[in-house]
Design an enzyme around this catalytic site. Structure first.
Site, PDB file in Angstrom:
ATOM      1  N   ASN A   1      38.987 -36.234  38.064  1.00  0.00           N
ATOM      2  CA  ASN A   1      38.370 -34.921  37.892  1.00  0.00           C
ATOM      3  C   ASN A   1      37.846 -34.485  39.265  1.00  0.00           C
ATOM      4  O   ASN A   1      36.902 -35.065  39.789  1.00  0.00           O
ATOM      5  CB  ASN A   1      37.216 -35.047  36.880  1.00  0.00           C
ATOM      6  CG  ASN A   1      36.601 -33.706  36.537  1.00  0.00           C
ATOM      7  OD1 ASN A   1      36.847 -32.713  37.217  1.00  0.00           O
ATOM      8  ND2 ASN A   1      35.796 -33.693  35.496  1.00  0.00           N
TER       9      ASN A   1
ATOM     10  N   ARG B   1      42.198 -33.654  35.250  1.00  0.00           N
ATOM     11  CA  ARG B   1      41.583 -32.522  34.579  1.00  0.00           C
ATOM     12  C   ARG B   1      41.970 -31.285  35.371  1.00  0.00           C
ATOM     13  O   ARG B   1      41.678 -31.177  36.575  1.00  0.00           O
ATOM     14  CB  ARG B   1      40.061 -32.657  34.563  1.00  0.00           C
ATOM     15  CG  ARG B   1      39.445 -31.443  33.929  1.00  0.00           C
ATOM     16  CD  ARG B   1      37.952 -31.442  33.942  1.00  0.00           C
ATOM     17  NE  ARG B   1      37.491 -30.219  33.331  1.00  0.00           N
ATOM     18  CZ  ARG B   1      36.472 -29.502  33.779  1.00  0.00           C
ATOM     19  NH1 ARG B   1      35.796 -29.907  34.826  1.00  0.00           N
ATOM     20  NH2 ARG B   1      36.121 -28.398  33.169  1.00  0.00           N
TER      21      ARG B   1
ATOM     22  N   HIS C   1      36.528 -25.390  28.524  1.00  0.00           N
ATOM     23  CA  HIS C   1      36.017 -26.562  27.800  1.00  0.00           C
ATOM     24  C   HIS C   1      36.976 -26.987  26.682  1.00  0.00           C
ATOM     25  O   HIS C   1      36.567 -27.616  25.707  1.00  0.00           O
ATOM     26  CB  HIS C   1      34.646 -26.291  27.138  1.00  0.00           C
ATOM     27  CG  HIS C   1      33.521 -26.075  28.092  1.00  0.00           C
ATOM     28  ND1 HIS C   1      32.505 -25.181  27.836  1.00  0.00           N
ATOM     29  CD2 HIS C   1      33.225 -26.648  29.275  1.00  0.00           C
ATOM     30  CE1 HIS C   1      31.638 -25.206  28.838  1.00  0.00           C
ATOM     31  NE2 HIS C   1      32.051 -26.096  29.733  1.00  0.00           N
TER      32      HIS C   1
ATOM     33  N   ARG D   1      24.289 -19.222  34.408  1.00  0.00           N
ATOM     34  CA  ARG D   1      25.180 -18.089  34.133  1.00  0.00           C
ATOM     35  C   ARG D   1      24.633 -17.254  32.984  1.00  0.00           C
ATOM     36  O   ARG D   1      24.092 -17.795  32.025  1.00  0.00           O
ATOM     37  CB  ARG D   1      26.583 -18.595  33.761  1.00  0.00           C
ATOM     38  CG  ARG D   1      27.401 -19.011  34.946  1.00  0.00           C
ATOM     39  CD  ARG D   1      28.703 -19.680  34.530  1.00  0.00           C
ATOM     40  NE  ARG D   1      28.624 -21.106  34.670  1.00  0.00           N
ATOM     41  CZ  ARG D   1      29.499 -21.971  34.157  1.00  0.00           C
ATOM     42  NH1 ARG D   1      30.528 -21.535  33.472  1.00  0.00           N
ATOM     43  NH2 ARG D   1      29.352 -23.264  34.340  1.00  0.00           N
TER      44      ARG D   1
ATOM     45  N   GLU E   1      35.435 -36.125  27.675  1.00  0.00           N
ATOM     46  CA  GLU E   1      36.620 -35.471  28.217  1.00  0.00           C
ATOM     47  C   GLU E   1      37.523 -36.467  28.938  1.00  0.00           C
ATOM     48  O   GLU E   1      38.748 -36.380  28.854  1.00  0.00           O
ATOM     49  CB  GLU E   1      36.204 -34.328  29.148  1.00  0.00           C
ATOM     50  CG  GLU E   1      35.693 -33.134  28.352  1.00  0.00           C
ATOM     51  CD  GLU E   1      35.014 -32.080  29.202  1.00  0.00           C
ATOM     52  OE1 GLU E   1      33.910 -32.371  29.699  1.00  0.00           O
ATOM     53  OE2 GLU E   1      35.582 -31.004  29.381  1.00  0.00           O
TER      54      GLU E   1
END
Ligand code: ADP
Length: 410
Positions: free
Chosen positions: A9, A92, A181, A242, A386
């Site tokens: 990743n 990823r 996601h 955010r 993940e």
């Protein structure tokens, strides 16, 4: 003997690697490099009971990967006798736009998809490409597989992914909602269906990934039919820094009335908003909760706005799905905060969602059903993983596309 799969990743200044033994899904080692490109990079290594941190030279992502690989073959070959033992590398990848709807073997076409989507994911796709190129160079014998964040959401229908903008913008410039996601939503939806004793293809769920980035997904029969993030990961829920949904005219107001440049507005919406902007305390939920407990009114307000937005999305997605089997909480906040889960579910009691208070309070970082027996839909906590999901996908692609015999085949 198990098949070794390396999961990679790549962030803008970090490289996170996990070595898995498949098909068992065993994590053999986790090795991360931080502060790539700075004078002092750091390598974190964990395997079995061992955990160590050491300085390393990593001016580039390639050098960081070399440092990781060196570390993995050190230690008397206990983890790896040599690099040839790594059968496949699972990457990823963030933005595959409309081109990729499942995990794929990386070829020149896949590299091109990542390259052409730089404008859609400027923070993620460029480091993805660098990580992939570094792995192809250093592990040329291994199969390289890309697992895209956007792939799970490719099943969304046009009514969910189109913005009401001139259609030519979609046709010519690919302006639409993509969602992110995806690997996490897919993983927790599969686990939640199993926990409810249902086949994924008959289970309707709302999955809530509440971490630094936050997103909600409506999953019908194992497929994403709507999700809260959009063309970029800014749309939807309130996040650490955010803003999520806002009036789309606000950037023009900021530009005209406050004389802000587009870069300043981008920074404001992505890095100075959300929990951090509202509370003035932190982007870290733990700190916001703690400040609110101490009576900080803006921290309390930030929690209220955060939870209210999640409640609205659950209501909307419940309507979209019609029949709802479960609401699934995952990621840092979703897995670890009984308080946030209680605030969100408490607001939904009117439409029949009911928590078992004791089970909610007792569930931190583990998988459990936390709803009361008379709840109209189950509420579950499912830790996201993940890296494991990428390892599983990579292993499956490896078995499908390589000549190697399936060790599990009868
Ligand atoms: P990322 O999106 O970077 O992977 P995580 O999934 O690790 O992030 O989530 C990070 C968020 O989870 C942070 O806001 C952190 O405060 C929050 N978090 C972690 N543990 C707890 C906890 N016990 N209570 C509330 N929030 C928590």
């Amino acid at each position: 003997m198990s098949t070794k799969i390396l999961v990679v990743n790549t962030g803008s200044s970090s490289l996170k690697c996990s070595l898995f033994g498949m098909p068992e899904g065993l994590v053999l080692a986790v090795c991360d490099v931080e502060r790539i490109g700075e004078e002092k990079s750091t390598l974190h290594f964990q395997s079995g009971g061992e955990s160590a941190e050491s300085p390393c030279r990593a001016g580039t992502h390639g050098e960081a990967l070399e440092a990781v690989l060196r570390r993995l073959v050190e230690g008397n070959g206990l983890l790896l006798g040599n690099l040839e033992e790594i059968a496949a590398v699972g990457h990823r990848a963030v933005h595959g736009a409309e081109k990729i709807s499942e995990s794929v073997v990386v070829d020149e076409g896949v590299l091109e998809v990542i390259r052409e989507n730089f404008p859609l994911a400027p923070l993620h796709n460029p480091p993805n490409l660098v990580g992939l190129e570094a792995a192809i160079e250093r592990l040329p014998h291994a199969m390289q597989v890309a697992v895209f964040d956007t792939a799970f959401h490719e099943s969304m229908p046009p009514r969910a992914f189109l913005y009401a903008l001139p259609y030519e913008l979609y046709e010519q410039h690919h302006v639409r909602r993509y969602g992110f996601h995806g690997t996490s939503h897919r993983h927790v939806a599969e686990v939640a269906a199993r926990m409810l004793g249902m086949a994924p293809q008959e289970c309707n769920l709302i999955t809530l990934h509440l971490g630094n980035g936050c997103s909600a997904t409506a999953v019908r029969g194992g497929r994403s039919v709507d999700t809260s993030m959009g063309m970029t990961p800014l749309e939807g829920l309130v996040m650490g820094t955010r803003c999520g949904d806002i009036d789309p005219s606000l950037p023009f107001v900021f530009s005209r009335n406050l004389d802000m440049s587009s870069d300043e507005i981008y920074d404001l919406l992505n890095r100075r908003s959300g929990l951090a902007g509202l509370s003035g305390v932190s982007n870290d939920m733990r700190e916001v909760i703690s400040a609110a407990r101490d009576g900080n009114a803006r921290a309390e307000l930030a929690l209220d706005v955060f939870c209210y937005r999640v409640v609205k999305y659950i209501g909307a997605y419940w309507a979209v799905l019609g029949r709802l089997d479960g609401v699934v909480f995952t990621a840092g906040i979703g897995e670890n905060s009984p308080e946030i889960r209680a605030r969100i579910c408490g607001a939904l009691e009117g439409i029949g969602l009911r928590l078992d208070e004791r089970r909610n309070a007792d569930t931190v970082g583990s998988a459990a059903v936390i709803s009361a027996p008379d709840s109209r839909a189950a509420v579950l906590v499912v830790p996201t993983d993940e890296a494991l999901k990428i390892a599983v996908d990579t292993y499956q692609v490896y078995l499908r596309t390589s000549d190697s015999p399936d060790p599990e085949a009868p």
